[in-house]
Design a protein around this motif. Sequence first.
Motif, PDB file in Angstrom:
ATOM      1  N   ILE A  31       0.878  -1.183   0.000  1.00  0.00           N
ATOM      2  CA  ILE A  31       0.000   0.000   0.000  1.00  0.00           C
ATOM      3  C   ILE A  31       0.908   1.223   0.000  1.00  0.00           C
ATOM      4  N   VAL A  32       0.739   2.087  -0.995  1.00  0.00           N
ATOM      5  CA  VAL A  32       1.729   3.155  -1.176  1.00  0.00           C
ATOM      6  C   VAL A  32       1.101   4.553  -1.112  1.00  0.00           C
ATOM      7  N   PRO A  33       1.921   5.570  -0.766  1.00  0.00           N
ATOM      8  CA  PRO A  33       1.422   6.922  -0.551  1.00  0.00           C
ATOM      9  C   PRO A  33       1.437   7.749  -1.840  1.00  0.00           C
TER      10      PRO A  33
ATOM     11  N   ILE B   4      -0.641  -4.376  -5.428  1.00  0.00           N
ATOM     12  CA  ILE B   4      -0.215  -3.018  -5.077  1.00  0.00           C
ATOM     13  C   ILE B   4      -1.425  -2.089  -5.115  1.00  0.00           C
ATOM     14  N   LYS B   5      -1.498  -1.210  -4.109  1.00  0.00           N
ATOM     15  CA  LYS B   5      -2.521  -0.166  -4.166  1.00  0.00           C
ATOM     16  C   LYS B   5      -1.885   1.205  -3.975  1.00  0.00           C
ATOM     17  N   PRO B   6      -1.901   2.033  -5.022  1.00  0.00           N
ATOM     18  CA  PRO B   6      -1.426   3.419  -4.869  1.00  0.00           C
ATOM     19  C   PRO B   6      -2.491   4.280  -4.181  1.00  0.00           C
TER      20      PRO B   6
ATOM     21  N   GLY C 209      -8.004  -0.622   0.694  1.00  0.00           N
ATOM     22  CA  GLY C 209      -6.754  -0.695   1.454  1.00  0.00           C
ATOM     23  C   GLY C 209      -6.892  -1.600   2.666  1.00  0.00           C
ATOM     24  N   GLU C 210      -8.000  -1.443   3.398  1.00  0.00           N
ATOM     25  CA  GLU C 210      -8.192  -2.259   4.606  1.00  0.00           C
ATOM     26  C   GLU C 210      -8.255  -3.742   4.253  1.00  0.00           C
ATOM     27  N   GLU C 211      -8.874  -4.049   3.113  1.00  0.00           N
ATOM     28  CA  GLU C 211      -8.958  -5.460   2.702  1.00  0.00           C
ATOM     29  C   GLU C 211      -7.553  -6.027   2.461  1.00  0.00           C
TER      30      GLU C 211
ATOM     31  N   GLY D 281       3.261   5.221   4.322  1.00  0.00           N
ATOM     32  CA  GLY D 281       2.269   6.276   4.467  1.00  0.00           C
ATOM     33  C   GLY D 281       2.391   6.900   5.840  1.00  0.00           C
ATOM     34  N   SER D 282       1.305   7.471   6.308  1.00  0.00           N
ATOM     35  CA  SER D 282       1.360   8.206   7.575  1.00  0.00           C
ATOM     36  C   SER D 282       1.433   7.251   8.769  1.00  0.00           C
ATOM     37  N   THR D 283       1.972   7.749   9.864  1.00  0.00           N
ATOM     38  CA  THR D 283       2.089   6.933  11.072  1.00  0.00           C
ATOM     39  C   THR D 283       0.707   6.528  11.577  1.00  0.00           C
TER      40      THR D 283
ATOM     41  N   GLU E 151       6.776   1.928   6.563  1.00  0.00           N
ATOM     42  CA  GLU E 151       7.619   3.113   6.322  1.00  0.00           C
ATOM     43  C   GLU E 151       6.714   4.303   6.568  1.00  0.00           C
ATOM     44  N   LEU E 152       6.950   5.035   7.654  1.00  0.00           N
ATOM     45  CA  LEU E 152       5.944   6.005   8.090  1.00  0.00           C
ATOM     46  C   LEU E 152       6.473   7.443   8.039  1.00  0.00           C
ATOM     47  N   GLY E 153       5.903   8.284   8.865  1.00  0.00           N
ATOM     48  CA  GLY E 153       6.209   9.710   8.786  1.00  0.00           C
ATOM     49  C   GLY E 153       7.560  10.069   9.372  1.00  0.00           C
TER      50      GLY E 153
ATOM     51  N   VAL F  85       8.090  14.761   1.288  1.00  0.00           N
ATOM     52  CA  VAL F  85       9.024  13.627   1.305  1.00  0.00           C
ATOM     53  C   VAL F  85       9.160  13.226   2.768  1.00  0.00           C
ATOM     54  N   CYS F  86       9.016  11.918   3.015  1.00  0.00           N
ATOM     55  CA  CYS F  86       8.954  11.460   4.405  1.00  0.00           C
ATOM     56  C   CYS F  86      10.205  11.784   5.202  1.00  0.00           C
ATOM     57  N   GLU F  87      11.377  11.726   4.563  1.00  0.00           N
ATOM     58  CA  GLU F  87      12.611  11.936   5.332  1.00  0.00           C
ATOM     59  C   GLU F  87      13.149  13.360   5.183  1.00  0.00           C
TER      60      GLU F  87
ATOM     61  N   GLU G  76       5.267  18.080  14.637  1.00  0.00           N
ATOM     62  CA  GLU G  76       4.290  17.372  13.797  1.00  0.00           C
ATOM     63  C   GLU G  76       4.709  17.419  12.330  1.00  0.00           C
ATOM     64  N   GLU G  77       4.430  16.327  11.639  1.00  0.00           N
ATOM     65  CA  GLU G  77       4.784  16.270  10.222  1.00  0.00           C
ATOM     66  C   GLU G  77       3.807  17.133   9.420  1.00  0.00           C
ATOM     67  N   ILE G  78       4.324  18.131   8.723  1.00  0.00           N
ATOM     68  CA  ILE G  78       3.460  19.032   7.951  1.00  0.00           C
ATOM     69  C   ILE G  78       3.293  18.516   6.521  1.00  0.00           C
TER      70      ILE G  78
HETATM   71  P1  NAD Z   1      -1.731   7.947   3.938  1.00  0.00           P
HETATM   72  O1  NAD Z   1      -1.295   7.247   5.168  1.00  0.00           O
HETATM   73  O2  NAD Z   1      -2.903   8.835   4.017  1.00  0.00           O
HETATM   74  O3  NAD Z   1      -2.068   6.910   2.775  1.00  0.00           O
HETATM   75  C1  NAD Z   1      -1.113   5.981   2.319  1.00  0.00           C
HETATM   76  C2  NAD Z   1      -1.814   4.840   1.614  1.00  0.00           C
HETATM   77  O4  NAD Z   1      -2.623   4.142   2.566  1.00  0.00           O
HETATM   78  C3  NAD Z   1      -2.768   5.267   0.496  1.00  0.00           C
HETATM   79  O5  NAD Z   1      -2.690   4.311  -0.551  1.00  0.00           O
HETATM   80  C4  NAD Z   1      -4.117   5.216   1.171  1.00  0.00           C
HETATM   81  O6  NAD Z   1      -5.175   5.001   0.270  1.00  0.00           O
HETATM   82  C5  NAD Z   1      -3.947   4.016   2.099  1.00  0.00           C
HETATM   83  N1  NAD Z   1      -4.827   3.995   3.267  1.00  0.00           N
HETATM   84  C6  NAD Z   1      -5.395   5.043   3.915  1.00  0.00           C
HETATM   85  N2  NAD Z   1      -6.132   4.596   4.951  1.00  0.00           N
HETATM   86  C7  NAD Z   1      -6.042   3.248   4.962  1.00  0.00           C
HETATM   87  C8  NAD Z   1      -6.577   2.225   5.798  1.00  0.00           C
HETATM   88  N3  NAD Z   1      -7.383   2.496   6.826  1.00  0.00           N
HETATM   89  N4  NAD Z   1      -6.245   0.938   5.522  1.00  0.00           N
HETATM   90  C9  NAD Z   1      -5.423   0.638   4.489  1.00  0.00           C
HETATM   91  N5  NAD Z   1      -4.895   1.560   3.653  1.00  0.00           N
HETATM   92  C10 NAD Z   1      -5.196   2.861   3.892  1.00  0.00           C
HETATM   93  O7  NAD Z   1      -0.424   8.728   3.419  1.00  0.00           O
HETATM   94  P2  NAD Z   1      -0.276   9.732   2.204  1.00  0.00           P
HETATM   95  O8  NAD Z   1      -0.997  10.983   2.583  1.00  0.00           O
HETATM   96  O9  NAD Z   1      -0.588   9.076   0.908  1.00  0.00           O
HETATM   97  O10 NAD Z   1       1.306   9.953   2.213  1.00  0.00           O
HETATM   98  C11 NAD Z   1       1.929  10.812   3.108  1.00  0.00           C
HETATM   99  C12 NAD Z   1       2.494  10.078   4.296  1.00  0.00           C
HETATM  100  O11 NAD Z   1       3.332   9.018   3.859  1.00  0.00           O
HETATM  101  C13 NAD Z   1       3.395  10.956   5.156  1.00  0.00           C
HETATM  102  O12 NAD Z   1       3.114  10.720   6.512  1.00  0.00           O
HETATM  103  C14 NAD Z   1       4.798  10.480   4.810  1.00  0.00           C
HETATM  104  O13 NAD Z   1       5.766  10.711   5.786  1.00  0.00           O
HETATM  105  C15 NAD Z   1       4.563   9.054   4.552  1.00  0.00           C
HETATM  106  N6  NAD Z   1       5.647   8.503   3.731  1.00  0.00           N
HETATM  107  C16 NAD Z   1       6.583   7.708   4.319  1.00  0.00           C
HETATM  108  C17 NAD Z   1       7.636   7.195   3.574  1.00  0.00           C
HETATM  109  C18 NAD Z   1       8.697   6.327   4.207  1.00  0.00           C
HETATM  110  O14 NAD Z   1       9.424   5.678   3.478  1.00  0.00           O
HETATM  111  N7  NAD Z   1       8.797   6.287   5.509  1.00  0.00           N
HETATM  112  C19 NAD Z   1       7.717   7.469   2.207  1.00  0.00           C
HETATM  113  C20 NAD Z   1       6.739   8.262   1.637  1.00  0.00           C
HETATM  114  C21 NAD Z   1       5.697   8.772   2.416  1.00  0.00           C
END
Ligand code: NAD
Length: 503
Positions: free
Chosen positions: A151-153, A177-179, A215-217, A231-233, A253-255, A286-288, A389-391
């Motif tokens: 699952i990707v951001p 994969i789900k973008p 995504g949840e599935e 994605g986000s923490t 890989e989170l915030g 960018v996360c980092e 906080e991550e902006i």
């Molecule tokens: P997000 O967490 O909102 O979404 C990421 C992905 O998760 C999307 O595909 C979204 O559809 C899916 N998603 C959302 N809710 C879900 C749920 N309940 N169950 C399953 N899937 C779900 O993040 P974003 O806004 O797309 O991206 C920004 C965040 O990603 C920032 O916090 C950033 O730091 C983080 N990030 C981290 C890295 C890393 O490598 N650590 C890299 C890039 C981005």
Amino acid sequence: MADYQLFIGGEYVDAESGETFTTTDPATEQPIGEVAKADRVDAQKAIAAARTAFDEGPWPNMSGEERAGYLDKLADLLEANAERFAEAEARDSGGTIKKATFADVPGGAGALRWFARMARERPQVEQLEGSPFPPSENYVRYEPYGVCTGIVPFNFPLLMACWKLGPALAAGNTSVIKPASYTSITALMLGELAQEADLPPGVLNVIAGPGGTAGEELAANESVDKVAFTGSTEVGRRIMQLASGTVKPVTLELGGKSANIVLDDADLDIAAAAVLFGTFFHNGQVCESGTRALVHKSIYDEFLSLLVDRAGKIVIGSQLDFNSDLGPLVARSQADTVRRYVALGREEVGEPVCGGSEPEGLADGLVTENFYRPTIFAGVSNEARIAQEEIFGPVLCVIPFETDDEAVAIANASIYGLGGGVQSGNVERAQAIADRLQTGTVWINDYHMISPERPFGGYKQSGIGRELGTAGFDIYRQAKHVHTNPSTGRDGYMHLAALSGNI
Ligand code: NAD
């Protein structure tokens, strides 16, 4: 029929519901196309296709060499279609064409090639020397998990998709994969390359749709064996909960809120470049990103005016123009988040020393509200919310410090630990600081240099596990130890006899 369909079982299909959503260019808010909107049922279909390809297909039983051949082919095809992918990525995400051309597309192809190399070079079976129980013989097989979901951001959709599918496939797993919904199209386009490469159907599946359903599935379904999430923490915590139902391993890989430390012996020109690029590249999405610049008090004023001067020269415009350093944020909602945090910063810290508003004089047709000027808050306390906080926007907090110990303490005072930098003329001093930082990557006299050969991931609430490097391949395999007693006679029975007594 949607313009961008789901890729399931080797074929492009609409969502079962027939529903679509519109994806737009965030610079102009003009539609790019209709994307098939997967819900739980479509996610289940994709998982089932991946399950069948794993359980019945040739994929997990191929040699590493054979799988590597497919991944290299995918990389070749991505490079052959580089312009088309780069343009689609820039248009859909708002990231600049420069970034898409020089980072996203080659980065994606590079990751696929690296994992092809891992498939070739990392042993699938390892004979173990010696034996704790002679005459037994022991070996370890490294086996794929099965169906791996990724699952990707929104910020690096193509690159993150390659980071997930590359190691999964190289290790013999199948993948779904789900973008993110804002930026779905380049990941979906990977299906075309899979078809052209003759990848066996179901080995790679890509679906677009909301996180709360599709995504949840992907995180919870009992037929899924491993989940990788970027994605986000906040959503990362939810993924862990969902995966716990069937005790799936997770890679997260989170915030981040990384610190970029500028020492008093730094070359200020290079350090300014590292801080500005480290924060404002891709609008800080960018996360980092090094969004906290910790600057030694003795150089503070001089360095700050250098930052302000250079930040004012950053070119903002259409992301499709090669001269633009920054395009729009990914969407109006993300620009609104930036505006909210800048308002908070004004309350907490006062007026920013530069930026703090949308740019003026953009070309006709560009939606000003979706762009934001690089913004710097100076004299920020590390306790401020804008420093904690991550902006995920073009906002830098500059924080003064006096001693190396203080810089380390401030840098580590964060729930996150993803990236970071040390800018110094003394490499030994910089490395001594780097060694004390609680973070997954530190760049000395540099920033943002990520390559597929080196591990990447977070400490603390920035994640679990590593992507890339050898670690990022091994995390897609599980070890099976096989202990063989070669003797069928009494001599080989003695350990059993000694330990089992009368059992
Ligand atoms: P997000 O967490 O909102 O979404 C990421 C992905 O998760 C999307 O595909 C979204 O559809 C899916 N998603 C959302 N809710 C879900 C749920 N309940 N169950 C399953 N899937 C779900 O993040 P974003 O806004 O797309 O991206 C920004 C965040 O990603 C920032 O916090 C950033 O730091 C983080 N990030 C981290 C890295 C890393 O490598 N650590 C890299 C890039 C981005």
